[in-house]
Design an enzyme around this catalytic site. Structure first.
Site, PDB file in Angstrom:
ATOM      1  N   GLY A   4     -24.940 -29.848  -6.108  1.00 35.37           N
ATOM      2  CA  GLY A   4     -23.514 -30.037  -5.827  1.00 35.37           C
ATOM      3  C   GLY A   4     -23.238 -29.982  -4.341  1.00 35.37           C
ATOM      4  N   ASN A   5     -21.969 -29.858  -3.976  1.00 38.27           N
ATOM      5  CA  ASN A   5     -21.607 -29.727  -2.565  1.00 38.27           C
ATOM      6  C   ASN A   5     -20.391 -28.812  -2.435  1.00 38.27           C
ATOM      7  OD1 ASN A   5     -19.087 -31.426  -2.550  1.00 38.27           O
ATOM      8  ND2 ASN A   5     -20.557 -32.939  -3.297  1.00 38.27           N
ATOM      9  N   HIS A   6     -20.002 -28.538  -1.203  1.00 38.84           N
ATOM     10  CA  HIS A   6     -18.971 -27.517  -0.959  1.00 38.84           C
ATOM     11  C   HIS A   6     -17.536 -28.012  -1.116  1.00 38.84           C
ATOM     12  CE1 HIS A   6     -21.631 -24.362   0.242  1.00 38.84           C
ATOM     13  NE2 HIS A   6     -22.234 -25.128   1.132  1.00 38.84           N
TER      14      HIS A   6
END
Ligand code: CTP
Length: 393
Positions: free
Chosen positions: A205-207
């Site tokens: 995923g990412n932030h």
């Protein structure tokens, strides 16, 4: 400036109430129909006769005893804008909690018009978490807050909490009254980072927090657009917005492409560019050695939209850059067939991802507009203003 517009001017009980007289006068001078709504404690600071003389409409101080048996709903429905100046901690709290214990809060709850809250109180009260949290709640719901200024307060104290200057209140009121109406326009917004599974318990995923996309959806809905939000995150649903939950880039693609005839599409989601080439059916157990995961490209949703979009549609992409922000945004614009690219330098302080603020450059074929550091809701307004300007052109 305000010709033909109906403004409800709410006044709650603080020493700054005397300045609301100046706000009232300027609104009337600008051509507005002004209905003053004063709380019981406001009447201890300013007299009803002053407002009866200055305003164009009858003064309201209670939901009872007026010619109109339901003044709050009539005012809520006919107002083009409601200003509360000054807004006390009590008025802010009642509004945030939905406690309609006087004519002012009842009117605020009975309206769909834009609302401008102008708090004024002592610094200690202004900084109290209850006040700040109530204002954060109101902001999240799309209420506009004009922060107080620093200066002399009641009792000779000096500090933050002084009511914004009447000239600033009028400037903000005029901006809100000229906000373009988006009724009849369908808007699709994507928000959050996609999650690409590795096995049943893990993902890449990412932030991305999704806050910017939610702000765009909330702002579009408050302008009357019919809004669908395709989201990977679980934030509070903005008023009047339909939310469709997705996880992966492929799921987001399928939902977006099924609605690819929407008038305006804003791709603010941080879509993964790669996903694991194969997803294990069972949880991958650890071994002594390293683990290698092979990645493959995901489908580019924005580019897919760019290929099918018609002339009456507007497609907006986002670009998170750390260098050459405008050049990269411009090439993304061409490469993906978007009409606008909202570029932010995510390496700058207070910008992008989990922050509540953002600083962007909105790039179109015609040029670029810089929007300096401000709340994500304010950025959303600038993005939608650019969309409307492009559509009008
Ligand atoms: N986007 C998309 N589908 C993807 C990847 C991105 O629709 N598979 C959209 C994003 O929602 C965003 C824009 O494309 O609107 C971002 O473009 P992208 O090329 O992914 O840029 P970055 O990831 O910011 O940067 P890079 O150029 O380094 O890949």
């Amino acid at each position: 400036m305000f010709e033909g517009r109906h403004v409800v001017l709410g006044v709650s009980g603080g020493i700054a109430a005397y300045k609301s007289i100046e706000v009232c006068r300027r609104l009337v001078d600008g051509g507005a129909r002004v209905t003053p709504v004063l709380t019981e404690s406001a009447l201890k600071f300013v007299g009803p006769v002053t407002f009866e003389a200055l305003a164009t409409e009858p003064l309201v101080t209670s939901v009872f005893g007026n010619a109109d048996p339901i003044p709050h709903t009539t005012l809520g429905q006919t107002a083009d804008l409601i200003i509360v100046a000054p807004a006390t901690a009590r008025a802010i709290a009642s509004y945030a909690a939905g406690i309609s214990d006087d004519a002012l809060v009842a009117t605020l709850i009975a309206t769909r018009a834009p609302v401008l809250i102008c708090p004024a109180m002592h610094t200690e009260m202004w900084e109290h978490p209850s006040v700040q949290e109530n204002l954060a709640t109101l902001r999240r719901r799309g209420v506009n807050v004009l922060d107080p200024e620093s200066g002399r307060l009641a009792g000779g104290d000096v500090g933050e909490g002084r009511l914004a200057d009447p000239a600033h209140i009028i400037a903000e009121a005029s901006r809100l009254l000229t906000t373009p109406d988006m009724s009849g326009v369908s808007v699709l917004v994507t928000a959050g980072g996609t999650r690409e599974p590795i096995d049943p318990v893990r993902f890449i995923g990412n932030h991305s927090s999704g806050k910017q996309g939610y702000a765009v959806a909330a702002e579009a809905a408050s302008r009357g657009a019919s809004v669908t939000l395709v989201s990977t995150v679980n934030l509070a649903t903005p008023h009047g917005v339909e939310v469709i939950a997705v996880e992966t880039a492929q799921q987001m693609h399928d939902v977006v492409m099924a609605r690819s005839d929407t008038d305006v599409v804003v791709m603010s989601a941080a879509v993964a560019d790669y996903r694991p080439s194969s997803v294990s059916d069972s949880k991958i157990k650890k071994n002594q050695g390293d683990l290698e995961v092979q990645f493959e490209r995901t489908v580019d949703i924005l580019a897919a939209l760019g290929r099918v979009k018609t002339d009456h549609q507007t497609v907006v992409g986002f670009a998170a850059e750390t260098e050459n922000v405008i050049d990269n945004a411009r090439s993304k614009l061409e490469l993906k067939g978007a009409d606008l690219v909202v570029a932010n330098d995510v390496s700058a302080p207070q910008v992008g991802f989990a922050h509540d603020t953002n600083e962007v450059t909105i790039v179109s074929a015609a040029g670029s507009v810089e929007v300096p550091l401000r709340s994500k809701r304010e950025i959303a307004k600038a993005v939608l203003d650019a969309v409307v300007a492009l559509r009008d052109a």
